[in-house]
Write a protein that holds these residues in place. Structure first.
Motif, PDB file in Angstrom:
ATOM      1  N   ASP A 112     -23.890  41.629 -28.774  1.00  0.00           N
ATOM      2  CA  ASP A 112     -24.266  43.041 -28.800  1.00  0.00           C
ATOM      3  C   ASP A 112     -25.442  43.324 -27.882  1.00  0.00           C
ATOM      4  OD1 ASP A 112     -25.966  41.542 -30.344  1.00  0.00           O
ATOM      5  OD2 ASP A 112     -26.126  43.003 -31.982  1.00  0.00           O
ATOM      6  N   LYS A 113     -26.391  42.395 -27.821  1.00  0.00           N
ATOM      7  CA  LYS A 113     -27.534  42.574 -26.924  1.00  0.00           C
ATOM      8  C   LYS A 113     -27.112  42.484 -25.465  1.00  0.00           C
ATOM      9  CE  LYS A 113     -30.514  42.978 -30.242  1.00  0.00           C
ATOM     10  NZ  LYS A 113     -31.140  44.298 -30.521  1.00  0.00           N
ATOM     11  N   VAL A 114     -26.164  41.604 -25.172  1.00  0.00           N
ATOM     12  CA  VAL A 114     -25.646  41.510 -23.810  1.00  0.00           C
ATOM     13  C   VAL A 114     -25.003  42.828 -23.407  1.00  0.00           C
ATOM     14  CG1 VAL A 114     -23.972  40.354 -22.306  1.00  0.00           C
ATOM     15  CG2 VAL A 114     -25.322  39.017 -23.933  1.00  0.00           C
ATOM     16  N   ILE A 115     -24.268  43.446 -24.337  1.00  0.00           N
ATOM     17  CA  ILE A 115     -23.640  44.741 -24.072  1.00  0.00           C
ATOM     18  C   ILE A 115     -24.703  45.792 -23.755  1.00  0.00           C
ATOM     19  CG2 ILE A 115     -22.364  46.641 -25.154  1.00  0.00           C
ATOM     20  CD1 ILE A 115     -20.793  44.442 -26.679  1.00  0.00           C
ATOM     21  N   ASP A 116     -25.801  45.776 -24.504  1.00  0.00           N
ATOM     22  CA  ASP A 116     -26.885  46.730 -24.250  1.00  0.00           C
ATOM     23  C   ASP A 116     -27.449  46.560 -22.848  1.00  0.00           C
ATOM     24  OD1 ASP A 116     -26.518  47.540 -26.834  1.00  0.00           O
ATOM     25  OD2 ASP A 116     -28.334  46.595 -27.620  1.00  0.00           O
ATOM     26  N   ILE A 117     -27.667  45.320 -22.447  1.00  0.00           N
ATOM     27  CA  ILE A 117     -28.230  45.043 -21.125  1.00  0.00           C
ATOM     28  C   ILE A 117     -27.261  45.465 -20.027  1.00  0.00           C
ATOM     29  CG2 ILE A 117     -29.009  43.227 -19.548  1.00  0.00           C
ATOM     30  CD1 ILE A 117     -31.017  43.874 -21.711  1.00  0.00           C
ATOM     31  N   LEU A 118     -25.974  45.168 -20.213  1.00  0.00           N
ATOM     32  CA  LEU A 118     -24.971  45.546 -19.216  1.00  0.00           C
ATOM     33  C   LEU A 118     -24.881  47.061 -19.062  1.00  0.00           C
ATOM     34  CD1 LEU A 118     -22.135  43.023 -20.131  1.00  0.00           C
ATOM     35  CD2 LEU A 118     -23.469  43.045 -18.024  1.00  0.00           C
ATOM     36  N   ALA A 119     -25.081  47.769 -20.158  1.00  0.00           N
ATOM     37  CA  ALA A 119     -25.038  49.230 -20.090  1.00  0.00           C
ATOM     38  C   ALA A 119     -26.273  49.796 -19.396  1.00  0.00           C
ATOM     39  CB  ALA A 119     -24.921  49.811 -21.490  1.00  0.00           C
TER      40      ALA A 119
END
Length: 226
Positions: free
Chosen positions: A156-163
């Motif tokens: 989920d944190k990776v998704i935040d960073i990618l966004a």
């Protein structure tokens, strides 16, 4: 299909385009002293024209007069964003510059160009709004889909960073989240295989990735358990 950048001529075009984009980015984000002086000069034109015509129509009039006088567009584009923030048109430094008003077949007579410029600004604002809404929807959906994880998962944190980042490397992802470089690459490779992101460099070292906001939610069906 030959990957973008594998052909020497394609790579040259991509490098030239990236260099031009970075030069414009510098004007907008981190201008040097000479650029700051040019931007201040453009801000003077904007302030003068806005006294009678307001921040939008005045900006269009000032931009036309600026270019007509032989000045470069880049300082005025940077000045526009600062001017509109000062006049409460923008709350954030969005890069709204009416770029399409300068295409080859655009009219140049003020009576035609100024409405054209304002219409281009409207199109850019609409595009930013649509892009932001799509990104938010995709981000929310992706975060919901990434809930069934091991307790140690950072998906989920990776998704935040990618966004949040237009381009990211495994090294940057590792630094931001405190992951090992190997773990960062595992996430990126898995997201890549599910078409959530694309690789823009196509090389073995210093690889860069960018997200696909329109797909990041709809394609996230796999549970990532790294």
């Amino acid at each position: 299909m030959v990957p973008l950048g594998s052909d020497v001529f394609e790579r040259g075009s991509s490098v030239d385009a990236a260099h031009a984009a970075f030069a414009q980015y510098q004007w907008l984000v981190k201008p040097d002293e000479a650029q700051r002086n040019a931007i201040e000069s453009a801000l003077g034109w904007l302030s003068e024209h806005s006294k009678a015509s307001g921040p939008l129509l005045g900006a269009a009039t000032a931009f036309h007069a600026w270019v007509e006088a032989g000045h470069a567009r880049a300082p005025m584009r940077a000045a526009l964003i600062r001017h509109w923030r000062r006049t409460d048109i923008l709350h954030f430094p969005l890069p709204l510059v009416g770029a399409r008003a300068f295409i080859a077949d655009a009219p140049w007579e003020p009576s035609e160009w100024i409405p054209c410029f304002l219409n281009c600004l409207y199109d850019e604002m609409t595009a930013v709004e649509n892009r932001t809404r799509a990104l938010e929807r995709s981000w929310r959906h992706a975060r919901l889909q990434s809930g069934a994880q091991r307790s140690t998962s950072r998906a989920d944190k990776v998704i935040d960073i990618l966004a949040a980042y237009p381009l990211i490397s495994a090294t940057r992802l590792s630094d931001e989240l405190g992951l090992s470089l190997k773990a960062a690459y595992i996430y990126l490779e898995r997201f890549l295989s599910d078409d959530l992101i694309v690789e823009v460099t196509h090389r073995t070292a210093r690889r860069l990735f960018t997200s696909l906001p329109q797909q990041i939610g709809s394609s996230l069906d796999r549970t990532y358990s790294v």
